[in-house]
Design an enzyme around this catalytic site. Structure first.
Site, PDB file in Angstrom:
ATOM      1  N   ARG A 184       0.811  -1.306   0.153  1.00 10.85           N
ATOM      2  CA  ARG A 184      -0.145  -0.119   0.039  1.00 10.85           C
ATOM      3  C   ARG A 184       0.820   1.425  -0.119  1.00 10.85           C
ATOM      4  O   ARG A 184       0.517   2.240  -0.668  1.00 10.85           O
ATOM      5  CB  ARG A 184      -0.897   0.017   1.187  1.00 10.85           C
ATOM      6  CG  ARG A 184      -1.728   1.148   1.492  1.00 10.85           C
ATOM      7  CD  ARG A 184      -2.515   0.965   2.713  1.00 10.85           C
ATOM      8  NE  ARG A 184      -3.398   2.073   3.038  1.00 10.85           N
ATOM      9  CZ  ARG A 184      -4.150   2.252   4.236  1.00 10.85           C
ATOM     10  NH1 ARG A 184      -3.988   1.343   5.069  1.00 10.85           N
ATOM     11  NH2 ARG A 184      -4.923   3.163   4.250  1.00 10.85           N
ATOM     12  N   ARG A 220      -6.063   0.946  15.644  1.00 13.75           N
ATOM     13  CA  ARG A 220      -6.416   2.018  14.369  1.00 13.75           C
ATOM     14  C   ARG A 220      -7.277   3.195  15.043  1.00 13.75           C
ATOM     15  O   ARG A 220      -8.351   2.889  15.628  1.00 13.75           O
ATOM     16  CB  ARG A 220      -6.924   1.185  13.315  1.00 13.75           C
ATOM     17  CG  ARG A 220      -6.510  -0.039  12.740  1.00 13.75           C
ATOM     18  CD  ARG A 220      -7.075  -0.866  11.844  1.00 13.75           C
ATOM     19  NE  ARG A 220      -7.899  -0.015  10.790  1.00 13.75           N
ATOM     20  CZ  ARG A 220      -9.188   0.003  10.586  1.00 13.75           C
ATOM     21  NH1 ARG A 220     -10.042  -0.667  11.349  1.00 13.75           N
ATOM     22  NH2 ARG A 220      -9.753   0.656   9.431  1.00 13.75           N
ATOM     23  N   CYS A 221      -6.749   4.271  14.585  1.00 12.91           N
ATOM     24  CA  CYS A 221      -7.579   5.526  14.887  1.00 12.91           C
ATOM     25  C   CYS A 221      -9.012   5.355  14.365  1.00 12.91           C
ATOM     26  O   CYS A 221     -10.022   5.931  14.938  1.00 12.91           O
ATOM     27  CB  CYS A 221      -7.037   6.623  14.617  1.00 12.91           C
ATOM     28  SG  CYS A 221      -5.470   6.638  13.848  1.00 12.91           S
ATOM     29  N   ASP A 279      -2.517  12.093  22.207  1.00 13.31           N
ATOM     30  CA  ASP A 279      -2.432  13.451  22.817  1.00 13.31           C
ATOM     31  C   ASP A 279      -1.319  14.262  22.508  1.00 13.31           C
ATOM     32  O   ASP A 279      -1.318  15.374  22.667  1.00 13.31           O
ATOM     33  CB  ASP A 279      -2.615  13.127  24.254  1.00 13.31           C
ATOM     34  CG  ASP A 279      -4.045  12.593  24.803  1.00 13.31           C
ATOM     35  OD1 ASP A 279      -4.957  12.436  23.867  1.00 13.31           O
ATOM     36  OD2 ASP A 279      -4.146  12.007  25.955  1.00 13.31           O
ATOM     37  N   GLU A 327      -3.305  14.065  12.688  1.00 11.48           N
ATOM     38  CA  GLU A 327      -4.285  13.239  12.999  1.00 11.48           C
ATOM     39  C   GLU A 327      -4.153  12.459  14.289  1.00 11.48           C
ATOM     40  O   GLU A 327      -2.995  11.769  14.677  1.00 11.48           O
ATOM     41  CB  GLU A 327      -4.391  11.900  11.779  1.00 11.48           C
ATOM     42  CG  GLU A 327      -5.438  11.204  11.789  1.00 11.48           C
ATOM     43  CD  GLU A 327      -5.375   9.808  11.897  1.00 11.48           C
ATOM     44  OE1 GLU A 327      -5.971   9.101  12.868  1.00 11.48           O
ATOM     45  OE2 GLU A 327      -4.644   9.240  11.060  1.00 11.48           O
ATOM     46  N   ASN A 331       1.241   2.280  14.759  1.00 15.07           N
ATOM     47  CA  ASN A 331       0.430   1.457  14.017  1.00 15.07           C
ATOM     48  C   ASN A 331       0.479   1.185  12.502  1.00 15.07           C
ATOM     49  O   ASN A 331       0.349   0.369  11.972  1.00 15.07           O
ATOM     50  CB  ASN A 331      -1.263   1.598  14.338  1.00 15.07           C
ATOM     51  CG  ASN A 331      -1.747   2.761  13.935  1.00 15.07           C
ATOM     52  OD1 ASN A 331      -0.764   3.707  13.613  1.00 15.07           O
ATOM     53  ND2 ASN A 331      -2.997   3.131  14.065  1.00 15.07           N
ATOM     54  N   THR A 373       9.079   4.961  18.221  1.00 12.59           N
ATOM     55  CA  THR A 373      10.364   3.846  18.810  1.00 12.59           C
ATOM     56  C   THR A 373       9.717   2.266  18.374  1.00 12.59           C
ATOM     57  O   THR A 373      10.528   1.547  17.853  1.00 12.59           O
ATOM     58  CB  THR A 373      10.237   3.730  20.345  1.00 12.59           C
ATOM     59  OG1 THR A 373      10.723   5.040  20.593  1.00 12.59           O
ATOM     60  CG2 THR A 373      11.363   2.624  20.849  1.00 12.59           C
TER      61      THR A 373
HETATM   62  O1  G3P Z   1      -4.546   4.745  12.880  1.00  9.45           O
HETATM   63  C1  G3P Z   1      -4.300   5.343  11.798  1.00  9.45           C
HETATM   64  C2  G3P Z   1      -5.252   5.460  10.548  1.00  9.45           C
HETATM   65  O2  G3P Z   1      -5.012   6.353   9.762  1.00  9.45           O
HETATM   66  C3  G3P Z   1      -6.011   4.359  10.253  1.00  9.45           C
HETATM   67  O3  G3P Z   1      -5.926   3.964   8.848  1.00  9.45           O
HETATM   68  O4  G3P Z   1      -6.167   2.672   6.837  1.00  9.45           O
HETATM   69  O5  G3P Z   1      -6.594   1.560   9.196  1.00  9.45           O
HETATM   70  O6  G3P Z   1      -8.138   3.160   8.326  1.00  9.45           O
HETATM   71  P1  G3P Z   1      -6.890   2.977   8.373  1.00  9.45           P
END
Ligand code: G3P
Length: 478
Positions: free
Chosen positions: A105, A286-287, A236, A253, A158, A184
């Site tokens: 990707r 994942r966010c 944060d 982000e 991540n 890290t």
């Molecule tokens: O956590 C990072 C964020 O950018 C998630 O990406 O591709 O898992 O939706 P994705």
């Protein structure tokens, strides 16, 4: 064994004068896996000087040549998936297959960025003065996009490779130089990735990768006077960076508490598979993970049963075996998740599975009948735990979503597209997915958060634009 990975500056791999290193703990084995250099503030200064001067000639390098080098880096990256995928497995416990996907990707993102860059940076605007009252046609205004200078990129653990290149490629195509501070956990994957850019033959000093302790070089980097833009993804820390940074564009982000609103006419099989994919892939780290399900009471029992059946099929174990659920990134992260689970337990949530943890490995958990007084209703676990809140009206769901201090993404499941659009408009998030779990990709889509979820918009095109400034030249006719 004792080998310490070198950092990258001035087109070379270097050992820090600090004589110190930072060790990277394998989240699954909880044993030290790698070591990277603990760079000093003097080394940061040196890298910044190099970045400033390399940028000047890079900005004059023809756009097509900049694109050509990026395409080369993308190809090298894809040809050398193995070492990056392997280190992703070892330092962030990402399942092996997903680790390969992350690298592929990333190669695609770099190529797309090169193509998009030559198009959008290859055209400017031409304005005439007589369209504004009081002016004759005596001023011709030419606009183009110029680079900002030095871009500081700070990706999270991540997606160390993908979220690094999503900052590096737009910065470079736009004529900026780039200083990378990897997380890290993920640093070694980043160093392998930087080596691909090295092999592609970018000019010396244009790209650097500084490793080290945030406590020693974090603020020093983000407050450095040579930095003209910061692109950060993480938690944060981003909020404190934004308070300390100078008058420079920020692309941030941060967290998310992505809601999944389920109406009573939804296709519940589709919802269940999206809760699994959205809530549990990469163990919820994942966010954009589904972090709270807001389901209409009338269909809640049926949905919970369907999700439970799918949770039972998730495999739990080492990332090398492609287990669905792997160890979370650190012991402190596992402890935090456990804290949220225990709070929910005390306050009476229904446990659809037994809570189980071994080291950093937490078994997938669906919590039903979660109430707004529980921490898990609001906080992001960044782990394989998904809370379900039962709602009696769509408004209740929208209100819960909007009461969050986050506003990254959200999703709504219904067969009624009109309702879906109205709910999307009402949700205070950067993106709403209709009938699918939240996700950042495809990587050319705009990606942004409202409120504490971020500043600026990402996605290839928006990132290129954010890393440039408009320059105008006005020709004044007699
Ligand atoms: O956590 C990072 C964020 O950018 C998630 O990406 O591709 O898992 O939706 P994705």
């Amino acid at each position: 064994d004792g080998e310490v990975y070198k950092y990258y500056a001035d087109g070379e791999w270097k050992t820090s004068s600090s004589g110190k290193s930072v060790s990277i703990i394998n989240p699954a084995t909880r044993k030290p896996q790698y070591k990277v250099q603990a760079c000093t503030q003097e080394e940061v200064n040196a890298v910044m000087e190099l970045a400033k001067s390399a940028q000047k000639s890079w900005a004059k390098t023809p756009l097509w040549k900049r694109a050509e080098l990026l395409h080369k880096a993308a190809a090298i990256l894809k040809d050398n998936k193995a070492p990056m995928a392997e280190s992703l497995v070892k330092e962030i416990a990402k399942p092996a297959k997903d680790s390969v996907t992350e690298v592929v990707r990333s190669g695609d993102l770099i190529s797309y960025c090169a193509e998009e860059g030559v198009r959008i940076l290859g055209e400017g605007k031409f304005l005439l003065s007589d369209s504004f009252p009081g002016n004759d046609r005596t001023k011709y205004c030419l606009t183009s996009k110029i680079p900002l200078g030095v871009v500081l990129a700070i990706p999270p653990f991540n997606y160390p490779v993908n979220l690094a290149v999503s900052k590096i490629a737009p910065a470079l195509i736009a004529g900026n130089s780039l200083v990378l501070k990897p997380p890290t956990q993920g640093a070694v994957s980043c160093l392998h990735m930087v080596h691909c850019f090295h092999l592609a033959g970018f000019p010396k000093g244009l790209i650097s990768c500084i490793t080290g302790k945030g406590s020693e070089i974090g603020d020093f980097l983000t407050m450095h006077p040579a930095v003209n833009c910061i692109s950060f993804t993480g938690g944060d820390t981003g909020i404190s960076i934004s308070k300390k940074a100078g008058m420079i564009p920020l692309q941030m982000e941060l967290g998310g508490k992505d809601a999944c609103i389920v109406l009573d006419d939804a296709d519940l099989d589709l919802v269940a598979s999206n809760i699994i994919k959205g809530g549990f892939s990469y163990s919820g780290q994942r966010c954009t993970a589904v972090k709270v399900v807001l389901v209409m009471e009338s269909v809640a029992d049926e949905l919970v049963e369907k999700v439970k059946a799918k949770v039972a099929k998730l495999t739990v174990g080492p990332p090398e075996d492609n287990s669905d659920i792997t160890a979370v990134v650190s012991e402190s992260s596992a402890n935090f998740i456990e804290g949220l689970v225990m709070d929910a337990k005390e306050k009476g949530a229904t446990f659809c599975q037994e809570y189980k943890r071994e080291g950093n490995l937490i078994w997938p958990l669906l919590l039903d009948n979660v109430r707004p007084d529980m921490r898990i209703a609001w906080e992001e676990p960044f782990g394989p735990v998904v809370p379900v809140l039962r709602i009696s009206s769509v408004e209740e769901g929208i209100n819960h979503c909007n009461a969050s201090n986050f506003g990254l993404q959200g999703c709504v499941f219904t067969k009624d597209i009109n309702k879906a659009i109205l709910i999307s408009d009402a949700m205070e998030t950067g993106t709403v997915q209709i009938n699918s779990a939240p996700a950042r990709g495809p990587d050319h889509f705009p990606f942004q958060g409202l409120k504490d979820s971020g500043i600026g918009s990402q996605g290839v095109t928006n990132s290129i634009n954010l890393m440039t400034k408009v320059k105008t030249t006005v020709i004044n006719l007699p």
